[in-house]
Motif scaffolding. Structure first.
Motif, short mmCIF file in Angstrom:
data_model
loop_
_atom_site.label_atom_id
_atom_site.label_comp_id
_atom_site.label_asym_id
_atom_site.label_seq_id
_atom_site.Cartn_x
_atom_site.Cartn_y
_atom_site.Cartn_z
N ASP A 66 33.26 40.49 38.16
CA ASP A 66 34.72 39.94 37.85
C ASP A 66 35.25 39.79 39.50
O ASP A 66 35.27 40.72 39.98
CB ASP A 66 35.91 39.64 36.90
CG ASP A 66 35.58 39.77 35.13
OD1 ASP A 66 34.77 38.79 35.25
OD2 ASP A 66 35.87 40.74 34.63
N MET A 70 39.28 35.18 39.63
CA MET A 70 39.01 34.81 38.87
C MET A 70 39.65 35.73 37.93
O MET A 70 40.59 34.89 37.13
CB MET A 70 37.65 34.72 38.00
CG MET A 70 37.09 34.07 36.50
SD MET A 70 35.17 34.94 36.07
CE MET A 70 35.63 36.12 36.69
N ARG A 74 42.64 33.82 35.03
CA ARG A 74 42.68 34.11 33.57
C ARG A 74 44.12 34.94 33.25
O ARG A 74 44.47 33.93 31.98
CB ARG A 74 41.14 35.31 33.11
CG ARG A 74 39.98 34.59 33.19
CD ARG A 74 39.19 35.32 33.34
NE ARG A 74 38.97 36.60 32.56
CZ ARG A 74 38.27 38.08 32.46
NH1 ARG A 74 38.11 37.64 32.93
NH2 ARG A 74 38.90 38.73 31.45
#
Length: 80
Positions: A66, A70, A74
């Protein structure tokens, strides 16, 4: 349908602060107390939603691949 709430043994200093706040917001004392209660409950609900989101993220945990950006995106989108 509105209902009545009686507050007993309200400290004088607190009453004075509420009255000053009501005057500053151009509200009656009753309306100011209702506004403060509504805000407190909204804040509590928001806090509970945030805690639930954090718990979901902790449970899911970040994946090794990850990207931090990002993860932030999210979180802002409301997805764990």
């Amino acid at each position: 349908m509105p209902t009545t709430l009686t507050v007993r043994e309200l400290p004088e200093a607190l009453h004075a602060r509420l009255q000053a706040r009501a005057e500053a917001h151009q509200r009656s004392l009753d309306r100011e107390v209702v506004a403060l209660l509504e805000q407190a409950l909204r804040d509590d609900e928001s806090r509970q939603r945030a805690i639930a989101r954090i718990d979901a993220l902790r449970t899911a945990g970040p994946r090794i691949d990850d990207d931090p950006d990002m993860l932030v995106n999210r979180l802002r989108a409301g997805r764990p």
